[in-house]
Motif scaffolding. Structure first.
Motif, PDB file in Angstrom:
ATOM      1  N   PHE A   1       0.859  -1.188   0.000  1.00  0.00           N
ATOM      2  CA  PHE A   1       0.000   0.000   0.000  1.00  0.00           C
ATOM      3  C   PHE A   1       0.889   1.230   0.000  1.00  0.00           C
ATOM      4  N   GLY A   2       0.270   2.385  -0.144  1.00  0.00           N
ATOM      5  CA  GLY A   2       1.019   3.627  -0.165  1.00  0.00           C
ATOM      6  C   GLY A   2       1.198   4.217   1.225  1.00  0.00           C
TER       7      GLY A   2
ATOM      8  N   ARG B   1       4.911   8.946   7.867  1.00  0.00           N
ATOM      9  CA  ARG B   1       3.737   8.779   7.003  1.00  0.00           C
ATOM     10  C   ARG B   1       3.061   7.473   7.401  1.00  0.00           C
ATOM     11  N   ASP B   2       1.745   7.483   7.374  1.00  0.00           N
ATOM     12  CA  ASP B   2       0.980   6.323   7.811  1.00  0.00           C
ATOM     13  C   ASP B   2       0.492   5.502   6.617  1.00  0.00           C
ATOM     14  N   HIS B   3      -0.164   4.383   6.900  1.00  0.00           N
ATOM     15  CA  HIS B   3      -0.701   3.512   5.849  1.00  0.00           C
ATOM     16  C   HIS B   3      -1.719   4.287   5.018  1.00  0.00           C
ATOM     17  N   PHE B   4      -1.697   4.037   3.712  1.00  0.00           N
ATOM     18  CA  PHE B   4      -2.575   4.775   2.814  1.00  0.00           C
ATOM     19  C   PHE B   4      -2.892   3.933   1.583  1.00  0.00           C
ATOM     20  N   PRO B   5      -3.992   3.162   1.613  1.00  0.00           N
ATOM     21  CA  PRO B   5      -4.316   2.297   0.483  1.00  0.00           C
ATOM     22  C   PRO B   5      -5.001   3.021  -0.684  1.00  0.00           C
ATOM     23  N   THR B   6      -5.281   4.309  -0.537  1.00  0.00           N
ATOM     24  CA  THR B   6      -6.031   5.032  -1.561  1.00  0.00           C
ATOM     25  C   THR B   6      -5.199   5.318  -2.813  1.00  0.00           C
TER      26      THR B   6
END
Length: 183
Positions: free
Chosen positions: A90-91, A102-107
């Motif tokens: 994920f991003g 920076r945190d988890h970002f699946p978008t």
């Protein structure tokens, strides 16, 4: 293939002296012997804290090793038949958190592909100016999987696996091959 001592020092230096770099050199050697699937991993990308220093350090390992791998595969005539994928699961958020991370970002996230039937030198997809959401040519995970399976010579609509007593597609009930990436 596992004995890297026969490699010239210039090759070892090109890949870098990190464990990841040596893993990429080993991957090239395994591919040369006919191994079909090779994975080289580098942990540490979960940058909830100190994102900038950690990404810089990790990139100093990844950049030379990936460049050397792609160059070596190309020079040896193996790149056209080898798909190189560089990605995470994920991003990372475009917003910096309170721990300079920076945190988890699946978008919105990125993957880099080379060789193996991929048309190089292009970017597919675009996010808004903040990197918060896709605004052009978004590629869903099912599309990404359908494209990889296509590049492996498999029809994602026909390929099923047995899971909990049911035959299911790896791309669920969705997924379209992203033809823009195909050579």
């Amino acid at each position: 293939a596992f004995d890297l001592s026969s490699e010239p020092s210039s090759a070892k230096a090109a890949y870098g002296d990190s464990r990841f770099g040596q893993g990429c050199l080993l991957a090239r050697r395994l591919i040369e012997t006919g191994v079909k699937f090779v994975e080289v991993s580098l942990g540490g990308w979960d940058t909830h804290q100190n994102n900038f220093e950690r990404v810089k350090s990790l990139s100093q390992q990844v950049d030379p090793a990936m460049a050397a791998l792609v160059r070596d595969l190309s020079e040896r005539g193996l790149l056209d038949s080898t798909l190189v994928i560089w990605m995470g699961e994920f991003g990372r958020t475009p917003k910096i958190n309170g721990s300079n991370g920076r945190d988890h970002f699946p978008t919105a996230w990125s993957a880099a592909l080379a060789g193996g039937g991929v048309k190089g030198g292009q970017v597919v997809g675009k996010t808004d100016d903040l990197g918060w959401r896709p605004v052009e040519d978004a590629v869903h995970l099912h599309d990404f999987h359908a494209t990889l399976l296509h590049l492996f010579g498999l029809d994602h609509k026909r390929l099923t696996v047995r899971h909990q007593g049911l035959d299911v597609r790896l791309t669920d009930v969705a997924g379209q091959v992203v033809t823009k990436v195909l050579a």
